[in-house]
Design a protein around this motif. Structure first.
Motif, PDB file in Angstrom:
ATOM      1  N   CYS A 148      -5.604  -4.310  -3.372  1.00  0.00           N
ATOM      2  CA  CYS A 148      -6.942  -4.709  -3.898  1.00  0.00           C
ATOM      3  C   CYS A 148      -7.748  -4.128  -2.537  1.00  0.00           C
ATOM      4  O   CYS A 148      -7.594  -4.713  -1.645  1.00  0.00           O
ATOM      5  CB  CYS A 148      -6.967  -6.154  -4.056  1.00  0.00           C
ATOM      6  SG  CYS A 148      -8.670  -6.764  -4.396  1.00  0.00           S
ATOM      7  N   ASP A 149      -8.814  -3.187  -2.899  1.00  0.00           N
ATOM      8  CA  ASP A 149      -9.678  -2.719  -1.847  1.00  0.00           C
ATOM      9  C   ASP A 149     -10.886  -3.678  -1.846  1.00  0.00           C
ATOM     10  O   ASP A 149     -11.659  -3.215  -1.066  1.00  0.00           O
ATOM     11  CB  ASP A 149     -10.079  -1.561  -2.443  1.00  0.00           C
ATOM     12  CG  ASP A 149      -8.634  -0.504  -1.994  1.00  0.00           C
ATOM     13  OD1 ASP A 149      -8.080  -0.810  -1.011  1.00  0.00           O
ATOM     14  OD2 ASP A 149      -8.571   0.484  -2.544  1.00  0.00           O
ATOM     15  N   ASP A 203      -8.694  -3.839 -13.589  1.00  0.00           N
ATOM     16  CA  ASP A 203      -9.272  -3.958 -12.321  1.00  0.00           C
ATOM     17  C   ASP A 203      -8.257  -4.502 -11.375  1.00  0.00           C
ATOM     18  O   ASP A 203      -7.818  -5.501 -11.838  1.00  0.00           O
ATOM     19  CB  ASP A 203     -10.698  -4.468 -12.169  1.00  0.00           C
ATOM     20  CG  ASP A 203     -11.092  -4.521 -10.687  1.00  0.00           C
ATOM     21  OD1 ASP A 203     -10.799  -5.302 -10.029  1.00  0.00           O
ATOM     22  OD2 ASP A 203     -11.976  -3.329 -10.270  1.00  0.00           O
ATOM     23  N   ARG A 230       0.766  -1.224  -0.074  1.00  0.00           N
ATOM     24  CA  ARG A 230       0.024  -0.092   0.194  1.00  0.00           C
ATOM     25  C   ARG A 230       0.863   1.263   0.127  1.00  0.00           C
ATOM     26  O   ARG A 230       0.627   2.216  -0.687  1.00  0.00           O
ATOM     27  CB  ARG A 230      -0.873   0.065   1.176  1.00  0.00           C
ATOM     28  CG  ARG A 230      -1.999  -1.023   0.847  1.00  0.00           C
ATOM     29  CD  ARG A 230      -2.983  -0.854   1.891  1.00  0.00           C
ATOM     30  NE  ARG A 230      -4.070  -1.906   1.891  1.00  0.00           N
ATOM     31  CZ  ARG A 230      -5.040  -1.715   0.962  1.00  0.00           C
ATOM     32  NH1 ARG A 230      -5.029  -0.765   0.201  1.00  0.00           N
ATOM     33  NH2 ARG A 230      -5.939  -2.759   0.746  1.00  0.00           N
ATOM     34  N   ARG A 250      -4.234   4.026 -11.180  1.00  0.00           N
ATOM     35  CA  ARG A 250      -5.342   5.127 -10.921  1.00  0.00           C
ATOM     36  C   ARG A 250      -6.550   4.456 -10.529  1.00  0.00           C
ATOM     37  O   ARG A 250      -7.079   3.795 -11.249  1.00  0.00           O
ATOM     38  CB  ARG A 250      -5.276   5.914 -12.121  1.00  0.00           C
ATOM     39  CG  ARG A 250      -6.101   7.125 -11.968  1.00  0.00           C
ATOM     40  CD  ARG A 250      -6.358   8.398 -12.915  1.00  0.00           C
ATOM     41  NE  ARG A 250      -6.765   7.486 -14.157  1.00  0.00           N
ATOM     42  CZ  ARG A 250      -6.357   8.000 -15.450  1.00  0.00           C
ATOM     43  NH1 ARG A 250      -5.300   8.367 -15.371  1.00  0.00           N
ATOM     44  NH2 ARG A 250      -6.812   7.073 -16.468  1.00  0.00           N
ATOM     45  N   ASP A 251      -7.082   4.911  -9.258  1.00  0.00           N
ATOM     46  CA  ASP A 251      -8.540   4.524  -8.999  1.00  0.00           C
ATOM     47  C   ASP A 251      -8.590   3.224  -8.902  1.00  0.00           C
ATOM     48  O   ASP A 251      -9.713   2.561  -9.558  1.00  0.00           O
ATOM     49  CB  ASP A 251      -9.457   5.391  -9.887  1.00  0.00           C
ATOM     50  CG  ASP A 251      -9.487   6.818  -9.808  1.00  0.00           C
ATOM     51  OD1 ASP A 251      -9.152   7.288  -8.728  1.00  0.00           O
ATOM     52  OD2 ASP A 251      -9.788   7.469 -10.686  1.00  0.00           O
ATOM     53  N   GLY A 252      -7.858   2.393  -8.354  1.00  0.00           N
ATOM     54  CA  GLY A 252      -8.032   0.927  -8.271  1.00  0.00           C
ATOM     55  C   GLY A 252      -7.769   0.092  -9.665  1.00  0.00           C
ATOM     56  O   GLY A 252      -8.257  -0.971  -9.755  1.00  0.00           O
ATOM     57  N   GLU A 253      -6.988   0.746 -10.755  1.00  0.00           N
ATOM     58  CA  GLU A 253      -6.920   0.003 -11.927  1.00  0.00           C
ATOM     59  C   GLU A 253      -5.469   0.200 -12.356  1.00  0.00           C
ATOM     60  O   GLU A 253      -4.759   1.196 -12.186  1.00  0.00           O
ATOM     61  CB  GLU A 253      -7.579   0.671 -13.098  1.00  0.00           C
ATOM     62  CG  GLU A 253      -9.239   0.467 -12.705  1.00  0.00           C
ATOM     63  CD  GLU A 253     -10.260   0.846 -13.774  1.00  0.00           C
ATOM     64  OE1 GLU A 253     -10.852   0.186 -14.271  1.00  0.00           O
ATOM     65  OE2 GLU A 253      -9.896   2.201 -14.108  1.00  0.00           O
TER      66      GLU A 253
END
Length: 151
Positions: free
Chosen positions: A38-39, A93, A14, A79-82
């Motif tokens: 991975c959220d 993803d 992280r 960016r934004d989990g991708e």
């Protein structure tokens, strides 16, 4: 402690944004593998929760479109989990590996099984044997080139 090589910690993944390592696959070929945050609370295959912190997922370090490496030694562009392919911009993803845009649309990254125990990440995939942290060229002898020029 789980069977398999200890790779890193969820906290380090992280903090750093990703983790790159080299493993030998079942065909005795070296593969670069990335571990990314991975959220989601379930593994990429829809299985059990990864861990209470949201977890990590591991993927082969190349785009499904043209085998372009995501991490070239500077971390995985995200960016934004991708995960972003640096060549054509396709976005995958981070939790499912699926791509729904760009040149790689309709494909999914090959996954590598990892498990988290007490915040530590372990390689759990029987198809791979851990070799070393970093990319293929970053073994004990160091990189094959000292150039820092990227294209």
């Amino acid at each position: 402690m789980p069977a398999g090589a200890r790779l890193t910690t969820v906290e380090d993944v992280r903090d750093d944004g990703s983790f790159l390592f080299t493993a030998t696959n079942s065909f005795d070929m070296d593969e670069e593998i990335i571990v990314v945050p991975c959220d989601e609370e379930v593994a990429a295959d829809g299985g059990a929760p990864v861990d209470g912190e949201g977890g990590v997922a591991a993927w082969i370090n190349r785009c499904t479109h043209e085998a372009q490496r995501f991490d070239t030694g500077r971390g995985v562009p995200m960016r934004d989990g991708e995960i972003i392919c640096p060549k054509h911009g396709s976005m995958f993803d981070a939790c499912s590996g699926e791509c729904n845009n760009g040149e790689a649309a309709g494909t999914a990254l090959p996954d590598v099984e990892v498990v988290v125990a007490d915040g530590e990440v372990f390689l759990a995939d029987d198809e791979y044997t851990f070799e070393h942290e970093g990319g293929i060229d970053d073994g004990e002898d160091g990189p094959s080139s000292t150039s820092h020029v990227g294209f």
